[in-house]
Design a protein around this motif. Sequence first.
Motif, PDB file in Angstrom:
ATOM      1  N   ASP A  18      33.949  52.897 -35.817  1.00 57.92           N
ATOM      2  CA  ASP A  18      35.212  52.280 -35.376  1.00 57.92           C
ATOM      3  C   ASP A  18      35.262  50.876 -35.966  1.00 57.92           C
ATOM      4  O   ASP A  18      34.597  49.955 -35.478  1.00 57.92           O
ATOM      5  CB  ASP A  18      35.268  52.243 -33.841  1.00 57.92           C
ATOM      6  N   THR A  66      35.774  56.209 -41.052  1.00 55.79           N
ATOM      7  CA  THR A  66      36.112  55.045 -40.232  1.00 55.79           C
ATOM      8  C   THR A  66      37.450  55.281 -39.534  1.00 55.79           C
ATOM      9  O   THR A  66      38.312  56.002 -40.052  1.00 55.79           O
ATOM     10  CB  THR A  66      36.224  53.759 -41.071  1.00 55.79           C
ATOM     11  N   ASN A 108      40.374  53.178 -33.481  1.00 53.52           N
ATOM     12  CA  ASN A 108      40.222  53.135 -32.019  1.00 53.52           C
ATOM     13  C   ASN A 108      39.440  54.346 -31.509  1.00 53.52           C
ATOM     14  O   ASN A 108      39.125  55.265 -32.282  1.00 53.52           O
ATOM     15  CB  ASN A 108      41.584  52.995 -31.305  1.00 53.52           C
ATOM     16  N   ALA A 109      39.159  54.340 -30.200  1.00 52.62           N
ATOM     17  CA  ALA A 109      38.268  55.364 -29.635  1.00 52.62           C
ATOM     18  C   ALA A 109      38.892  56.764 -29.655  1.00 52.62           C
ATOM     19  O   ALA A 109      38.192  57.759 -29.894  1.00 52.62           O
ATOM     20  CB  ALA A 109      37.901  54.974 -28.200  1.00 52.62           C
ATOM     21  N   ASP A 110      40.216  56.863 -29.437  1.00 48.37           N
ATOM     22  CA  ASP A 110      40.859  58.185 -29.481  1.00 48.37           C
ATOM     23  C   ASP A 110      40.736  58.792 -30.880  1.00 48.37           C
ATOM     24  O   ASP A 110      40.454  59.979 -31.046  1.00 48.37           O
ATOM     25  CB  ASP A 110      42.346  58.081 -29.114  1.00 48.37           C
ATOM     26  N   LYS A 111      40.971  57.950 -31.880  1.00 50.06           N
ATOM     27  CA  LYS A 111      40.867  58.442 -33.258  1.00 50.06           C
ATOM     28  C   LYS A 111      39.411  58.792 -33.587  1.00 50.06           C
ATOM     29  O   LYS A 111      39.150  59.714 -34.365  1.00 50.06           O
ATOM     30  CB  LYS A 111      41.407  57.408 -34.241  1.00 50.06           C
ATOM     31  N   ALA A 112      38.467  58.060 -32.982  1.00 50.00           N
ATOM     32  CA  ALA A 112      37.053  58.356 -33.223  1.00 50.00           C
ATOM     33  C   ALA A 112      36.725  59.763 -32.712  1.00 50.00           C
ATOM     34  O   ALA A 112      36.020  60.536 -33.373  1.00 50.00           O
ATOM     35  CB  ALA A 112      36.172  57.321 -32.536  1.00 50.00           C
ATOM     36  N   ALA A 113      37.276  60.111 -31.536  1.00 48.69           N
ATOM     37  CA  ALA A 113      37.016  61.445 -30.972  1.00 48.69           C
ATOM     38  C   ALA A 113      37.595  62.526 -31.884  1.00 48.69           C
ATOM     39  O   ALA A 113      36.975  63.565 -32.110  1.00 48.69           O
ATOM     40  CB  ALA A 113      37.616  61.533 -29.573  1.00 48.69           C
ATOM     41  N   SER A 135      37.341  48.649 -35.835  1.00 46.60           N
ATOM     42  CA  SER A 135      37.961  47.572 -35.054  1.00 46.60           C
ATOM     43  C   SER A 135      36.888  46.659 -34.456  1.00 46.60           C
ATOM     44  O   SER A 135      37.144  45.501 -34.163  1.00 46.60           O
ATOM     45  CB  SER A 135      38.853  48.141 -33.950  1.00 46.60           C
ATOM     46  N   HIS A 136      35.665  47.193 -34.273  1.00 50.27           N
ATOM     47  CA  HIS A 136      34.621  46.314 -33.724  1.00 50.27           C
ATOM     48  C   HIS A 136      33.222  46.568 -34.288  1.00 50.27           C
ATOM     49  O   HIS A 136      32.294  45.843 -33.955  1.00 50.27           O
ATOM     50  CB  HIS A 136      34.582  46.415 -32.183  1.00 50.27           C
ATOM     51  N   GLU A 137      33.059  47.572 -35.166  1.00 47.74           N
ATOM     52  CA  GLU A 137      31.719  47.834 -35.708  1.00 47.74           C
ATOM     53  C   GLU A 137      31.617  47.331 -37.153  1.00 47.74           C
ATOM     54  O   GLU A 137      32.611  47.289 -37.879  1.00 47.74           O
ATOM     55  CB  GLU A 137      31.414  49.334 -35.664  1.00 47.74           C
TER      56      GLU A 137
END
Length: 324
Positions: A190, A171, A174-179, A192-194
Motif C-alpha cells: 500500500d 502496489t 488503500n486497504a480495500d484495493k489491497a484486498a 499510501s503509507h509503505e
Amino acid sequence: MRALSIRIQQHGDPSVLEVTESELPSPAVGEVLIRQSAAGVNFIDTYHRSGLYPIALPGGLGVEAAGVVEAIGAGVHEFKPGDRVAYAGGAPGAYASHRIMPAARVVPVPAPISEEVAAATLLRGMTAQYLLKRTFKVESGMTVLIHAAAGGVGQIACQWARALGARVIGTVGNADKAALAARWCDLVIDYSHEDVAAQVRAFTAGRGVPVVYDGVGAATFEASLDSLAPRGMLVSFGNASGPVPPFSPGILAQKGSLFLTRPTLGHYTLTRQELIDTAEDYFTAVSRGDVIAEVHQRYALADAAQAHRDLEARKTTGSTLLIP
Ligand code: NDP
C-alpha cells in the motif's frame, strides 16, 4: 435515426463534457458504421479532456468501444453488417451511440467474449499484452513490480504476468484495493503509507526486480528506480499522478545501469497484423481464464462526467463502461 455523443468545446475539468445529438453519418470508402453497445472509460480520456494530451477542439472523447457493424463503406471486405466488433486507440470519439471507424483499425470480437468486456478492457488488455510480452518479456520465475494493481491495466497485467509464471508485486492506494489485488499478487504494497522500494528489496532478498511497470508516473518514479535490480528496466507507461518531471540520464547509471522506456500502444499496433495479433492474444488469454476481465463500474453515456470524476478521485477499480 440520430446519434448521441459526448463532446468538449474546450479543455478543462469534467464539467466541460456535453451531450450532443447529430445526424447518423454514413461510412465512406474503407469505413464501417458501428452501433455501439458500450464504450470504455480510460485514464487517457482524462488527459484528452484536461489538455495534458491536447486534442483538436471541439472534439469527442473516448478511445474504445464495442458493438455491431450497422453499415459498411465501399471497399470494406473485413466485415459485414451484423458482425460484432471492437476498437481501441486512435482518435478520440468513442463516447457515442454510433461511430464511424476505419475498418483497418477495428477487430472482430470472438464468440466467448461479450461486447461489454471487449468495450471495457480491449485497450487495457492490448496494453498488458505488449507491456508483458514485447516491451519487456516476462518469463516464468521472474519477480515483477506492477503499480496500481487494482486499476484497469493493473488488474489485467497482474493476472497475466502470474499466468506467465511470474511472482507479482502490486502496489495500491488503500486497504480495500489491497484486498482486491491480493487475489492476483504475491505481495501487495500500500504505497499510501509503505516504503515500496524497501518492501521490494525485502521480498527479493535484496536483489530488486528486473522490471517495473509504472502507469502512475510522477508519484512513483523514484521508488520504481529504487526497486530495480542492476540493468533492470523501468517501463513508464502512464501519468495517473502527473507526468514524470525532467531528470538527468546520469541517475540511471547511479542506480544500476538501468533502462527506461516510455511506450504507447499505438507504436505496438502499427500494422493491421500487429493490431489483430495483439487483440487476439488478449481475447485468448480471457477465453482461457488466464485473465478474468470484469466490468467494475457502469454509467449511462450522459453521466460520463461523473465517470471521469470517480476515475480521477481514485474511486474506481478495474474497468469502467459507458452505456449509450
Ligand atoms: P486505472 O484504472 O489504473 O486508474 C489509475 C489508478 O492510478 C488509480 O485508480 C490509482 O490507483 C492510481 N493513482 C495513483 N496516483 C494517482 C493520482 N494522483 N490520481 C489518480 N490515480 C492515481 O487507469 P487505467 O487502467 O485507465 O490506466 C492506468 C495507466 O495506464 C494510466 O496512467 C494510463 O494513462 C496508462 N495507459 C497507458 C497506455 C500506454 O500504451 N502507454 C495504454 C493504456 C493506459 P490507487 O488508488 O491504487 O493508487
